[in-house]
Design a protein around this motif. Structure first.
Motif, PDB file in Angstrom:
ATOM      1  N   LEU A  20       0.835  -1.197   0.000  1.00  0.00           N
ATOM      2  CA  LEU A  20       0.000   0.000   0.000  1.00  0.00           C
ATOM      3  C   LEU A  20       0.875   1.254   0.000  1.00  0.00           C
ATOM      4  CD1 LEU A  20      -2.702  -1.055   2.608  1.00  0.00           C
ATOM      5  CD2 LEU A  20      -2.899  -1.043   0.122  1.00  0.00           C
ATOM      6  N   PRO A  21       0.443   2.307  -0.687  1.00  0.00           N
ATOM      7  CA  PRO A  21       1.282   3.521  -0.783  1.00  0.00           C
ATOM      8  C   PRO A  21       1.631   4.140   0.572  1.00  0.00           C
ATOM      9  CG  PRO A  21      -0.550   3.624  -2.326  1.00  0.00           C
ATOM     10  CD  PRO A  21      -0.768   2.412  -1.470  1.00  0.00           C
ATOM     11  N   PHE A  22       0.702   4.132   1.500  1.00  0.00           N
ATOM     12  CA  PHE A  22       0.946   4.779   2.787  1.00  0.00           C
ATOM     13  C   PHE A  22       1.993   4.041   3.619  1.00  0.00           C
ATOM     14  CE2 PHE A  22      -0.171   5.530   7.280  1.00  0.00           C
ATOM     15  CZ  PHE A  22       0.012   6.902   7.315  1.00  0.00           C
ATOM     16  N   PHE A  23       2.040   2.716   3.494  1.00  0.00           N
ATOM     17  CA  PHE A  23       2.942   1.894   4.297  1.00  0.00           C
ATOM     18  C   PHE A  23       4.190   1.447   3.540  1.00  0.00           C
ATOM     19  CE2 PHE A  23      -1.256   0.999   6.205  1.00  0.00           C
ATOM     20  CZ  PHE A  23      -0.990   1.433   7.492  1.00  0.00           C
ATOM     21  N   ARG A  24       4.360   1.878   2.310  1.00  0.00           N
ATOM     22  CA  ARG A  24       5.448   1.383   1.472  1.00  0.00           C
ATOM     23  C   ARG A  24       6.813   1.730   2.061  1.00  0.00           C
ATOM     24  NH1 ARG A  24       4.241   2.190  -4.353  1.00  0.00           N
ATOM     25  NH2 ARG A  24       2.785   0.636  -3.668  1.00  0.00           N
ATOM     26  N   VAL A  25       7.699   0.728   2.071  1.00  0.00           N
ATOM     27  CA  VAL A  25       9.074   0.898   2.531  1.00  0.00           C
ATOM     28  C   VAL A  25       9.964   0.826   1.300  1.00  0.00           C
ATOM     29  CG1 VAL A  25      10.907  -0.061   3.970  1.00  0.00           C
ATOM     30  CG2 VAL A  25       8.540  -0.166   4.743  1.00  0.00           C
ATOM     31  N   ASP A  26      10.783   1.855   1.079  1.00  0.00           N
ATOM     32  CA  ASP A  26      11.592   1.915  -0.136  1.00  0.00           C
ATOM     33  C   ASP A  26      12.739   0.915  -0.142  1.00  0.00           C
ATOM     34  OD1 ASP A  26      10.018   3.950  -1.172  1.00  0.00           O
ATOM     35  OD2 ASP A  26      11.192   5.501  -0.169  1.00  0.00           O
ATOM     36  N   ASP A  27      13.373   0.715   0.990  1.00  0.00           N
ATOM     37  CA  ASP A  27      14.517  -0.188   1.057  1.00  0.00           C
ATOM     38  C   ASP A  27      14.033  -1.636   1.199  1.00  0.00           C
ATOM     39  OD1 ASP A  27      16.960  -1.365   1.323  1.00  0.00           O
ATOM     40  OD2 ASP A  27      17.462  -0.434   3.242  1.00  0.00           O
ATOM     41  N   ARG A  28      14.410  -2.485   0.264  1.00  0.00           N
ATOM     42  CA  ARG A  28      13.960  -3.885   0.259  1.00  0.00           C
ATOM     43  C   ARG A  28      14.452  -4.646   1.493  1.00  0.00           C
ATOM     44  NH1 ARG A  28      10.196  -7.294  -1.612  1.00  0.00           N
ATOM     45  NH2 ARG A  28      11.036  -9.346  -1.922  1.00  0.00           N
ATOM     46  N   THR A  29      15.675  -4.367   1.935  1.00  0.00           N
ATOM     47  CA  THR A  29      16.215  -5.051   3.113  1.00  0.00           C
ATOM     48  C   THR A  29      15.419  -4.701   4.358  1.00  0.00           C
ATOM     49  OG1 THR A  29      18.404  -4.971   2.107  1.00  0.00           O
ATOM     50  CG2 THR A  29      18.312  -5.438   4.453  1.00  0.00           C
ATOM     51  N   ASP A  30      15.087  -3.418   4.516  1.00  0.00           N
ATOM     52  CA  ASP A  30      14.271  -3.006   5.657  1.00  0.00           C
ATOM     53  C   ASP A  30      12.884  -3.654   5.619  1.00  0.00           C
ATOM     54  OD1 ASP A  30      16.321  -1.449   6.585  1.00  0.00           O
ATOM     55  OD2 ASP A  30      15.490   0.436   5.828  1.00  0.00           O
ATOM     56  N   PHE A  31      12.308  -3.733   4.427  1.00  0.00           N
ATOM     57  CA  PHE A  31      10.986  -4.327   4.287  1.00  0.00           C
ATOM     58  C   PHE A  31      11.014  -5.814   4.654  1.00  0.00           C
ATOM     59  CE2 PHE A  31       7.601  -6.165   1.474  1.00  0.00           C
ATOM     60  CZ  PHE A  31       6.543  -5.721   2.231  1.00  0.00           C
ATOM     61  N   ASP A  32      12.052  -6.526   4.217  1.00  0.00           N
ATOM     62  CA  ASP A  32      12.171  -7.944   4.561  1.00  0.00           C
ATOM     63  C   ASP A  32      12.319  -8.128   6.072  1.00  0.00           C
ATOM     64  OD1 ASP A  32      11.940  -8.661   1.927  1.00  0.00           O
ATOM     65  OD2 ASP A  32      14.101  -8.859   1.605  1.00  0.00           O
ATOM     66  N   ALA A  33      13.124  -7.260   6.701  1.00  0.00           N
ATOM     67  CA  ALA A  33      13.302  -7.341   8.154  1.00  0.00           C
ATOM     68  C   ALA A  33      11.993  -7.069   8.884  1.00  0.00           C
ATOM     69  CB  ALA A  33      14.373  -6.357   8.604  1.00  0.00           C
ATOM     70  N   LEU A  34      11.226  -6.106   8.417  1.00  0.00           N
ATOM     71  CA  LEU A  34       9.946  -5.788   9.050  1.00  0.00           C
ATOM     72  C   LEU A  34       8.939  -6.924   8.879  1.00  0.00           C
ATOM     73  CD1 LEU A  34       9.637  -2.018   8.142  1.00  0.00           C
ATOM     74  CD2 LEU A  34       9.996  -3.002  10.401  1.00  0.00           C
ATOM     75  N   ARG A  35       8.944  -7.568   7.710  1.00  0.00           N
ATOM     76  CA  ARG A  35       8.029  -8.702   7.507  1.00  0.00           C
ATOM     77  C   ARG A  35       8.377  -9.859   8.434  1.00  0.00           C
ATOM     78  NH1 ARG A  35       7.425 -10.001   1.262  1.00  0.00           N
ATOM     79  NH2 ARG A  35       9.662 -10.123   1.501  1.00  0.00           N
ATOM     80  N   ILE A  36       9.660 -10.125   8.606  1.00  0.00           N
ATOM     81  CA  ILE A  36      10.073 -11.201   9.503  1.00  0.00           C
ATOM     82  C   ILE A  36       9.692 -10.866  10.938  1.00  0.00           C
ATOM     83  CG2 ILE A  36      12.083 -12.386  10.475  1.00  0.00           C
ATOM     84  CD1 ILE A  36      13.341 -12.112   7.661  1.00  0.00           C
TER      85      ILE A  36
END
Length: 141
Positions: free
Chosen positions: A95-111
């Motif tokens: 979603l645009p409001f929650f989008r994380v630009d850095d892929r590494t940060d996004f993977d860490a947040l999902r985990i």
């Protein structure tokens, strides 16, 4: 033993390891047992090879196959919650409001969202955090 005693035992072992490392880094004043030049390598090795297995071995020692067999619904529900949490975090990240630009940060947040009770976020952040000079130097001031 109760779960509380097992958890406190695991945490106490980690604090003892940390206290020994801290004292070794500052004593004796003239020439510490652990020199500053070796701290980064020793910290990474300690974290990856000693602390994580110590915590998990202490907590997992009470789990037996017979206990898992009688509580199968808990195991199935836990796996379901993990999958659902990972899916929700992945969908929210699109979603645009929650989008994380850095892929590494996004993977860490999902985990971290999928495994909130296993201290996933600190395990992912601490090794990287300790590489910053401001964190590393603040330890010795």
């Amino acid at each position: 033993t109760s779960v509380l005693i097992a958890s406190a035992s695991a945490v106490a072992k980690v604090f003892v390891i940390g206290a020994i490392g801290y004292v070794s880094a500052i004593r004796p004043k003239a020439a510490p047992i652990l020199p500053a030049s070796a701290m980064n390598a020793i910290s990474k090795m300690n974290f990856n090879l000693l602390i994580i297995p110590l915590v998990y071995s202490a907590l997992a020692s009470g789990v037996t196959p017979s206990a898992l067999g009688s509580l199968w619904i808990v195991l199935v529900s836990g796996i379901g919650v993990i999958c659902l949490s990972y899916a929700v975090a992945s969908l929210l990240g699109k979603l645009p409001f929650f989008r994380v630009d850095d892929r590494t940060d996004f993977d860490a947040l999902r985990i971290a969202a999928a495994f909130p009770n296993i201290v996933a976020l600190p395990i992912l952040i601490f090794p990287t955090l300790c590489e910053f000079p401001v964190v590393y130097n603040a330890f010795y001031e």
